[in-house]
Write a protein that holds these residues in place. Structure first.
Motif, PDB file in Angstrom:
ATOM      1  N   GLU A  21       0.811  -1.218   0.000  1.00 46.19           N
ATOM      2  CA  GLU A  21       0.000   0.000   0.000  1.00 46.19           C
ATOM      3  C   GLU A  21       0.844   1.268   0.000  1.00 46.19           C
TER       4      GLU A  21
ATOM      5  N   ARG B 135       5.838   4.723  -6.808  1.00 46.68           N
ATOM      6  CA  ARG B 135       6.335   4.406  -8.139  1.00 46.68           C
ATOM      7  C   ARG B 135       7.678   5.075  -8.381  1.00 46.68           C
TER       8      ARG B 135
ATOM      9  N   ASP C 160       7.747  -1.458 -10.430  1.00 45.40           N
ATOM     10  CA  ASP C 160       6.402  -0.871 -10.478  1.00 45.40           C
ATOM     11  C   ASP C 160       5.401  -1.868 -11.048  1.00 45.40           C
ATOM     12  N   THR C 161       5.797  -2.560 -12.103  1.00 47.36           N
ATOM     13  CA  THR C 161       4.925  -3.556 -12.725  1.00 47.36           C
ATOM     14  C   THR C 161       4.656  -4.713 -11.770  1.00 47.36           C
TER      15      THR C 161
ATOM     16  N   SER D  52       2.278  -3.532  -8.983  1.00 47.25           N
ATOM     17  CA  SER D  52       0.894  -3.363  -9.450  1.00 47.25           C
ATOM     18  C   SER D  52       0.221  -4.709  -9.687  1.00 47.25           C
ATOM     19  N   THR D  53       0.980  -5.708 -10.152  1.00 43.13           N
ATOM     20  CA  THR D  53       0.429  -7.054 -10.331  1.00 43.13           C
ATOM     21  C   THR D  53       0.067  -7.669  -8.979  1.00 43.13           C
TER      22      THR D  53
ATOM     23  N   LYS E 175      -0.750  -6.017  -6.315  1.00 42.47           N
ATOM     24  CA  LYS E 175      -1.916  -5.294  -5.811  1.00 42.47           C
ATOM     25  C   LYS E 175      -3.202  -5.788  -6.461  1.00 42.47           C
ATOM     26  N   LYS E 176      -3.146  -6.091  -7.772  1.00 41.26           N
ATOM     27  CA  LYS E 176      -4.331  -6.595  -8.476  1.00 41.26           C
ATOM     28  C   LYS E 176      -4.776  -7.937  -7.912  1.00 41.26           C
TER      29      LYS E 176
END
Length: 85
Positions: A17, A21, A27-28, A31-32, A34-35
């Motif tokens: 959380e 970035r 970053d990728t 974000s993966t 987090k998804k």
């Protein structure tokens, strides 16, 4: 990562959380994660894995490719039973 090795669910949630970035490949990855937050947190909390099932599926698919099909479905089932034992 210390969060996953120590099975620290709260620390992992905090890291994901509060990540900022930076324009890099991380970053990728973040974000993966987090998804798929629910699955990631479950993998930290529980010791279950689908690895053994995926291994059986791979062997069955390999069998299908190497045999070019079976004339009778019963023979195919028997070969799968031989693989699993």
């Amino acid at each position: 990562m210390q969060c996953t090795e120590g099975k620290n669910r709260e620390r992992l949630t905090d890291v994901l959380e509060n990540y900022r970035r930076s324009g890099q490949n991380m970053d990728t990855a973040i974000s993966t994660l987090k998804k798929n937050m629910t699955a990631v947190l479950n993998s930290v909390e529980y010791d279950f894995s689908n690895g053994p099932v995926e291994g059986i599926n791979r062997r069955i698919k390999s069998l299908k490719r190497s045999c070019f099909g079976f004339r009778y479905l019963d023979n195919f089932r028997k070969r799968i039973a031989l693989i699993r034992s």
